[in-house]
Design a protein around this motif. Sequence first.
Motif, PDB file in Angstrom:
ATOM      1  N   ARG A 156       0.844  -1.199   0.000  1.00  0.00           N
ATOM      2  CA  ARG A 156       0.000   0.000   0.000  1.00  0.00           C
ATOM      3  C   ARG A 156       0.877   1.246   0.000  1.00  0.00           C
ATOM      4  NH1 ARG A 156      -2.677  -2.184   5.377  1.00  0.00           N
ATOM      5  NH2 ARG A 156      -0.427  -2.160   5.708  1.00  0.00           N
ATOM      6  N   LEU A 158       1.025   5.668  -0.316  1.00  0.00           N
ATOM      7  CA  LEU A 158       0.278   6.915  -0.125  1.00  0.00           C
ATOM      8  C   LEU A 158       1.149   8.083  -0.564  1.00  0.00           C
ATOM      9  CD1 LEU A 158      -2.023   7.936   2.763  1.00  0.00           C
ATOM     10  CD2 LEU A 158      -0.124   9.457   2.171  1.00  0.00           C
ATOM     11  N   THR A 181      -2.946   5.819  -2.692  1.00  0.00           N
ATOM     12  CA  THR A 181      -3.858   6.846  -2.182  1.00  0.00           C
ATOM     13  C   THR A 181      -3.178   8.195  -2.335  1.00  0.00           C
ATOM     14  OG1 THR A 181      -4.824   5.341  -0.565  1.00  0.00           O
ATOM     15  CG2 THR A 181      -5.067   7.699  -0.133  1.00  0.00           C
ATOM     16  N   ASP A 212      -7.246   5.950  -4.674  1.00  0.00           N
ATOM     17  CA  ASP A 212      -8.097   6.548  -3.645  1.00  0.00           C
ATOM     18  C   ASP A 212      -7.686   8.012  -3.483  1.00  0.00           C
ATOM     19  OD1 ASP A 212      -9.796   7.024  -1.565  1.00  0.00           O
ATOM     20  OD2 ASP A 212      -8.539   6.042  -0.051  1.00  0.00           O
ATOM     21  N   ARG A 214      -8.107  11.681  -1.696  1.00  0.00           N
ATOM     22  CA  ARG A 214      -8.604  12.443  -0.538  1.00  0.00           C
ATOM     23  C   ARG A 214      -8.197  13.898  -0.732  1.00  0.00           C
ATOM     24  NH1 ARG A 214      -9.349   8.914   3.847  1.00  0.00           N
ATOM     25  NH2 ARG A 214      -9.547   6.784   3.022  1.00  0.00           N
ATOM     26  N   THR A 219      -2.139  16.070   6.118  1.00  0.00           N
ATOM     27  CA  THR A 219      -1.399  14.962   6.736  1.00  0.00           C
ATOM     28  C   THR A 219      -0.748  15.479   8.011  1.00  0.00           C
ATOM     29  OG1 THR A 219      -0.967  14.050   4.554  1.00  0.00           O
ATOM     30  CG2 THR A 219       0.370  13.223   6.374  1.00  0.00           C
ATOM     31  N   GLY A 231       1.476   3.739   8.445  1.00  0.00           N
ATOM     32  CA  GLY A 231       0.271   4.486   8.126  1.00  0.00           C
ATOM     33  C   GLY A 231       0.511   5.975   8.276  1.00  0.00           C
ATOM     34  N   ARG A 233      -1.623   9.636   9.778  1.00  0.00           N
ATOM     35  CA  ARG A 233      -2.776  10.178  10.490  1.00  0.00           C
ATOM     36  C   ARG A 233      -3.095  11.549   9.913  1.00  0.00           C
ATOM     37  NH1 ARG A 233      -1.012  10.251  15.510  1.00  0.00           N
ATOM     38  NH2 ARG A 233      -0.536  12.478  15.580  1.00  0.00           N
ATOM     39  N   GLU A 238      -8.322  10.727  11.420  1.00  0.00           N
ATOM     40  CA  GLU A 238      -8.439   9.537  10.568  1.00  0.00           C
ATOM     41  C   GLU A 238      -7.060   8.948  10.286  1.00  0.00           C
ATOM     42  OE1 GLU A 238     -10.047   8.092   6.167  1.00  0.00           O
ATOM     43  OE2 GLU A 238     -10.072  10.212   6.722  1.00  0.00           O
ATOM     44  N   ARG A 239      -7.001   7.612  10.333  1.00  0.00           N
ATOM     45  CA  ARG A 239      -5.748   6.926  10.041  1.00  0.00           C
ATOM     46  C   ARG A 239      -5.897   6.128   8.740  1.00  0.00           C
ATOM     47  NH1 ARG A 239      -2.472   5.187  15.187  1.00  0.00           N
ATOM     48  NH2 ARG A 239      -3.022   6.860  16.638  1.00  0.00           N
ATOM     49  N   ILE A 240      -4.867   6.185   7.916  1.00  0.00           N
ATOM     50  CA  ILE A 240      -4.845   5.420   6.670  1.00  0.00           C
ATOM     51  C   ILE A 240      -3.642   4.498   6.723  1.00  0.00           C
ATOM     52  CG2 ILE A 240      -4.721   5.525   4.156  1.00  0.00           C
ATOM     53  CD1 ILE A 240      -5.813   8.358   4.289  1.00  0.00           C
ATOM     54  N   THR A 242      -0.711   2.316   5.427  1.00  0.00           N
ATOM     55  CA  THR A 242       0.133   2.343   4.226  1.00  0.00           C
ATOM     56  C   THR A 242       1.515   1.813   4.568  1.00  0.00           C
ATOM     57  OG1 THR A 242       0.911   3.713   2.401  1.00  0.00           O
ATOM     58  CG2 THR A 242       0.976   4.707   4.579  1.00  0.00           C
TER      59      THR A 242
END
Length: 872
Positions: A156, A158, A181, A212, A214, A219, A231, A233, A238-240, A242
């Motif tokens: 993943r 980002l 993302t 994805d 956003r 960030t 990941g 935050r 919200e946490r994504i 990655t």
Amino acid sequence: MSEPQHVVVVGGGMVAHRFVEALRERDTDGRWRVTVLAEEPRPPYDRVALTTYFTGRDPEDLNLGEAHLWADPLVRLRKGVAATSINKDSKQIRLSTGETLDYDHLVLATGSFAAVPPVRGTDHRGCFVYRTIDDVADLRGYVEQLRADRPDRVVRGLVVGGGLLGLEAAGALQALGAESTVVEFAPRLMPLQVDPAGGEALARLIGRLGVDVRVGAATEAVLAKQGAVSGVRLAGGERIATDVVVFATGVRPRDELAREAGLPVGERGGVVVDGACATDDPAISAIGEVACVEGAVWGLVAPGYAMAEVTVDRLLGGSGTFPGADASTKLKLLGVDVASFGDAFATAPGALEVVWSDSVAGVYKKLVVSDDAQTLLGGILVGDAAAYAALRPRVGRLLPGDPSSYIAPESTGAQVDSADLPDDVGVCSCNNVTAGAVRAAVAEQGCCSLTEVKACTKAGTSCGSCLPLVKKLVETEQRRAGIEVSTALCEHFALSRAELFDAVRVTGLTSFTDIVDRHGVGGNGCDICKPVVASILASLGSGHILAGEQAALQDTNDHLLANLQKDGTYSVVPRVPGGEITPDGLIVIGEVARDFGLYTKITGGQRIDMFGARVDQLPLIWRRLVDAGFESGHAYGKSLRTVKSCVGQTWCRYGVQDSVAMAVLLELRYRGLRSPHKLKLGVSGCARECAEARGKDVGVIATENGWNLYVGGNGGFTPRHADLLAEDLDDETLVRTIDRFFMYYVRTADRLQRTAAWLADLDGGVEQLRRVVLDDALGIAADLDAAMEAHVSTYSDEWRDVLEDPEKLARFSSFVNAQETSDPSLQYVLERGQARPATADERVAAARGEVELVDSERRPVVIAGDRIPVRS
């Protein structure tokens, strides 16, 4: 002549390259020698094309500057050497090697560095920027290692930043097989180039590709487990999750050298320069992304090129000034066309907007015009940027028609007539080339083709987005100059080759006599049209090329199904599909070569060429080869030659696909396919590209997910790397796409036009080709598929057919009136264990008894001198 002055360029990027290139072109008296200090351990490279590194492209392909430029005695490129300080008083700079270098003039071209926002955790393992080859190589290595360590889970990724660079980075992650993302702080993607509606359209298109998106998200921190990214935050909590984070949040000028030297810098960085690109020290200039002109720093390459040209002009005594920058942008991001030009946000007083949008098709177009709707001020194109090349040069000028007609669908809108652009309109913003310069190249400098105009003016040699416009200007100017732009095949046919191909295909005629009677303008044909008709008939499967009247149409090599050599003999090349051959096959070829005394050599196409065969020997040689299972390799024909391959995953520890099996499949499928010029393919089992596939008409390079397909490459006199047509294709789709590419080329190319030139001339280039063969935009895909299946199902080996036909065999004799006699003029010398043709000097020397010759049967030749001794 006095010693040349010394100009030192600090920085080894694209702008530095342009400076050196311009200086060497214009400084014909050698008044300046130049030293380039490149901090990276490589020559200047095309940073704009950095993402192609992820699609199997060799990093060296990005290098800028022909070899002769860097070999010029007045140019010195020092790789891996940085400047550490400047002493303005003594005109010296100190280098990272500890040396001190004198200069008469100093050019700062240090560019920018990638900015990283003040976010916690950016030092965790798995955080990257996207700026240099080393950056992308590190990113690639990290993702590949993650995939190897955890093969059961998708990596993943980002990207922080939804601008041009951020979307490029997202595309790179996808190319590596990672989920991606994009997090953008602004309320839309590409906030500097597109408006809110354009941003929404772009986000929808990008989202359909699996990214994805956003927007309006900040960030806050990069999270980690055991020191590695796990990941991010976002503000709000919200946490994504990655595994990789790429920061693509802009760049900052690398102006530290200038600051330390006391040179003025702008409020937001950048070395302050005037219109001549000079700092407050007349011996120091700054160009490119490090220069601050009128308070602005330009992060595009085109303004940097203009600054390089201005600085060169000033060094040579000129008075050039920086003309300002064109911030127009046209890119294909993740396969989505995006363009922005002029006053895209309608900031001019009274500016009006004309918008056309199709949310279903994913197209958004906007033109900005003056308050009287007469003058074009700017525009935004998302999803379809085909009109960009014609519209951008018209910014600031009157539109000849209703503005809406230029962005409406083609079926309802007007076509932009770009051929009447004023001379001072810039058509190539990358290289600052005007319409007048293109016209002058044709009318005054004698350029006769698009290729010559490109070489003369440099128009279209950078991003290439202006090429359709340049081509139209060239053709229009040729007509104005009285140069007939004729597409006629020759004096006997007013049709072009493509038109003639269609005519023959539709009418079904199978003889030259019928074709010239029906479609020609009279006469018996010539050396141009006869081989073309022969090729067309062969492409349409109209019988053996030596059958009946067709035999008389063929070129010399096709006439005897072999390649004529300089001594009058022929070479024999059996097909070796994919370069794969058994020991028994090698033995057969070896025995044939030995028994007929043929010189043997391995070819670049991974097969074996046997030289020195007489005409009368050809059937005897081929009888043995055909009996052993070999077929004609068509080395003599305008047809498929070879499919070169590496050993692939079967043997190679780096291979990811079975390249040999694919190469064999392709060679057996396209063998015997007659075309306007020869065809070569290459299949590489991994991105290391050992089969050199991108130098072929069709190049196939394995990926973890399938195959990347490249088209339009060639070596030879004008080498060209192929363009990427499609990525990660499965076997079936790959073959179907190549089928359509070949058939489309065979039907529409000009005589003796290779795929590279054909693709360069194709309106819309590789994008149009993609629409035809992948999207079936012309509705001919089924027809192309059927044509290829007809070829495959009716293929027959040409030499086997000859051996079974006494009438065709009869033409293979050295002398018509003495068929049992071989040519006595063939004489050879032995060299490195093989026979080769004797030179004229060796024949003379043989007469003096100084050289031993053999004949075509390898028997000694006795030659008398020019005097006959008489015994007294």
